[in-house]
Write an enzyme that holds these catalytic residues in place. Structure first.
Site, PDB file in Angstrom:
ATOM      1  NE  ARG A  90      10.453   0.822   5.074  1.00 28.25           N
ATOM      2  CZ  ARG A  90      10.295  -0.459   4.696  1.00 28.25           C
ATOM      3  NH1 ARG A  90      10.601  -0.836   3.469  1.00 28.25           N
ATOM      4  NH2 ARG A  90       9.826  -1.352   5.551  1.00 28.25           N
ATOM      5  N   GLY A  99       5.318   3.615  -9.130  1.00 33.33           N
ATOM      6  CA  GLY A  99       5.982   2.321  -9.294  1.00 33.33           C
ATOM      7  C   GLY A  99       4.977   1.177  -9.180  1.00 33.33           C
ATOM      8  CG  HIS A 100       3.031   0.402  -5.426  1.00 34.04           C
ATOM      9  ND1 HIS A 100       3.224   1.496  -4.618  1.00 34.04           N
ATOM     10  CD2 HIS A 100       3.619  -0.638  -4.792  1.00 34.04           C
ATOM     11  CE1 HIS A 100       3.890   1.121  -3.533  1.00 34.04           C
ATOM     12  NE2 HIS A 100       4.153  -0.158  -3.615  1.00 34.04           N
ATOM     13  N   GLY A 143       0.798  -1.222   0.000  1.00 35.01           N
ATOM     14  CA  GLY A 143       0.000   0.000   0.000  1.00 35.01           C
ATOM     15  C   GLY A 143       0.827   1.267   0.000  1.00 35.01           C
ATOM     16  CG  ASP A 150      11.464  -4.461  -3.209  1.00 31.57           C
ATOM     17  OD1 ASP A 150      11.954  -4.156  -2.121  1.00 31.57           O
ATOM     18  OD2 ASP A 150      10.567  -3.792  -3.767  1.00 31.57           O
TER      19      ASP A 150
HETATM   20  P1  AMP Z   1       5.946  -2.603  -1.587  1.00 34.23           P
HETATM   21  O1  AMP Z   1       4.577  -2.000  -1.467  1.00 34.23           O
HETATM   22  O2  AMP Z   1       7.043  -1.638  -1.326  1.00 34.23           O
HETATM   23  O3  AMP Z   1       6.069  -3.909  -0.839  1.00 34.23           O
HETATM   24  O4  AMP Z   1       6.116  -2.981  -3.117  1.00 34.23           O
HETATM   25  C1  AMP Z   1       5.158  -3.758  -3.800  1.00 34.23           C
HETATM   26  C2  AMP Z   1       5.678  -4.108  -5.177  1.00 34.23           C
HETATM   27  O5  AMP Z   1       5.939  -2.898  -5.887  1.00 34.23           O
HETATM   28  C3  AMP Z   1       7.007  -4.876  -5.127  1.00 34.23           C
HETATM   29  O6  AMP Z   1       6.997  -5.868  -6.152  1.00 34.23           O
HETATM   30  C4  AMP Z   1       8.023  -3.800  -5.399  1.00 34.23           C
HETATM   31  O7  AMP Z   1       9.206  -4.290  -5.982  1.00 34.23           O
HETATM   32  C5  AMP Z   1       7.271  -2.920  -6.360  1.00 34.23           C
HETATM   33  N1  AMP Z   1       7.840  -1.574  -6.376  1.00 34.23           N
HETATM   34  C6  AMP Z   1       8.101  -0.777  -5.295  1.00 34.23           C
HETATM   35  N2  AMP Z   1       8.685   0.370  -5.701  1.00 34.23           N
HETATM   36  C7  AMP Z   1       8.820   0.294  -7.045  1.00 34.23           C
HETATM   37  C8  AMP Z   1       9.372   1.155  -8.038  1.00 34.23           C
HETATM   38  N3  AMP Z   1       9.913   2.336  -7.729  1.00 34.23           N
HETATM   39  N4  AMP Z   1       9.338   0.757  -9.328  1.00 34.23           N
HETATM   40  C9  AMP Z   1       8.778  -0.449  -9.663  1.00 34.23           C
HETATM   41  N5  AMP Z   1       8.255  -1.308  -8.772  1.00 34.23           N
HETATM   42  C10 AMP Z   1       8.262  -0.947  -7.482  1.00 34.23           C
END
Ligand code: AMP
Length: 281
Positions: free
Chosen positions: A190, A39-40, A34, A153
């Site tokens: 973050r 990116g998401h 969330g 990641d």
């Molecule tokens: P998180 O919410 O941070 O756990 O991320 C969820 C998904 O979004 C994971 O597969 C991350 O690798 C991806 N993600 C997070 N930040 C980015 C970004 N800047 N560009 C592409 N994918 C992202």
């Protein structure tokens, strides 16, 4: 009028997914914690290209956080996330409570034993056990044909691929490129923690990776030299280095000679915020 469904219960998620499968739909899953950013949303767009219906899961998974990490203060904004999922064309958003995901006496967990050993796995004991466990559960609940993860990641994506291979999940794993701010900072939920000064210093991560890429542009270079260059850039931005490594893209083992196709990864503390980034050289 919205057709996006909001699902909170694990059994409802699974019933919805099984019904979509009976309809003949191809299901895409985008697991997130969330506080969504571009990116998401790029992952949702990627999933839409590869599936008929897309499920976005939003779950801050306590099992992947260490005792001194930011589980409690991890940023959350459910209303804004729902709106963004809707606009991105998600078919369903699954935002379970901790109680619906884990029985109080849950005692089965998924561990990956090789790729998790180094990098973030070495600094965050139990982190990838939490990740593998929750992703395996989300796979069982959302029944995806395809799941999309971010290269942001890198280690996580490699571990999920390995889990899918070794446990025979019938799921295609897609890894989408890192989405960056115009100045190069990798987008992350973050980043909201950063003060104005920290936001500037955070550029040290992407700049260290660019420096690493420049080192191998003319061919190979000793990994120790490339690593030293990354450390120099990180320290010039007054960041506290966690790790800077050049590894093989598949095995995640450190290499002696850095070459194109290897992956440079960095993690650093910026004030109280831990940031990670990586680049395929
Ligand atoms: P998180 O919410 O941070 O756990 O991320 C969820 C998904 O979004 C994971 O597969 C991350 O690798 C991806 N993600 C997070 N930040 C980015 C970004 N800047 N560009 C592409 N994918 C992202």
């Amino acid at each position: 009028m919205s057709s996006m469904v909001q699902i909170k219960q694990a059994d409802e998620m699974q019933a919805w997914a099984l019904a979509r499968r009976l309809d003949g739909a191809r299901i895409g899953l985008v697991p997130t914690m969330g506080y969504l950013h571009a990116g998401h949303l790029s992952l949702v767009a990627e999933a839409r290209k590869r599936a008929d219906v897309v499920v976005v899961s939003i779950f801050v998974n306590p099992v992947q956080f260490g005792p001194n990490e930011d589980f409690e203060k991890y940023p959350r904004d459910e209303a804004r996330d729902l709106e963004q999922c809707e606009r991105a064309g998600a078919s369903a958003v699954f935002f379970p409570s901790v109680a619906t995901m884990y029985a109080p006496d849950a005692s089965v967990f998924v561990t990956e034993e090789r790729l998790s050993a180094g990098l973030c796995g070495a600094r965050r004991p139990g982190h990838f056990r939490g990740v593998c466990t929750v992703v395996a559960k989300l796979f069982n609940l959302a029944q995806p044909h395809v799941a999309v993860f971010g290269q942001k990641d890198y280690q996580q994506a490699a571990i999920i691929r390995r889990m899918v291979r070794d446990l025979n999940f019938p799921i295609e794993i897609v890894v989408a490129p890192i989405v960056r701010e115009p100045d190069g900072l990798a987008m992350s939920s973050r980043n909201v923690y950063l003060s104005a000064d920290e936001r500037q210093r955070a550029l040290g991560l992407s700049r260290a990776l660019q420096a690493a890429a420049a080192c191998v542009e003319q061919g190979g270079a000793p990994a120790a030299d490339v690593r030293a260059r990354m450390v120099e850039v990180i320290e010039a931005h007054a960041l506290q280095l966690d790790y800077a490594e050049i590894v093989d893209a598949e095995s995640l083992e450190p290499v002696a000679e850095a070459r194109r196709g290897n992956v440079a990864l960095v993690a650093a503390q910026c004030g109280r915020t831990r940031l990670i980034d990586n680049q395929i050289l």
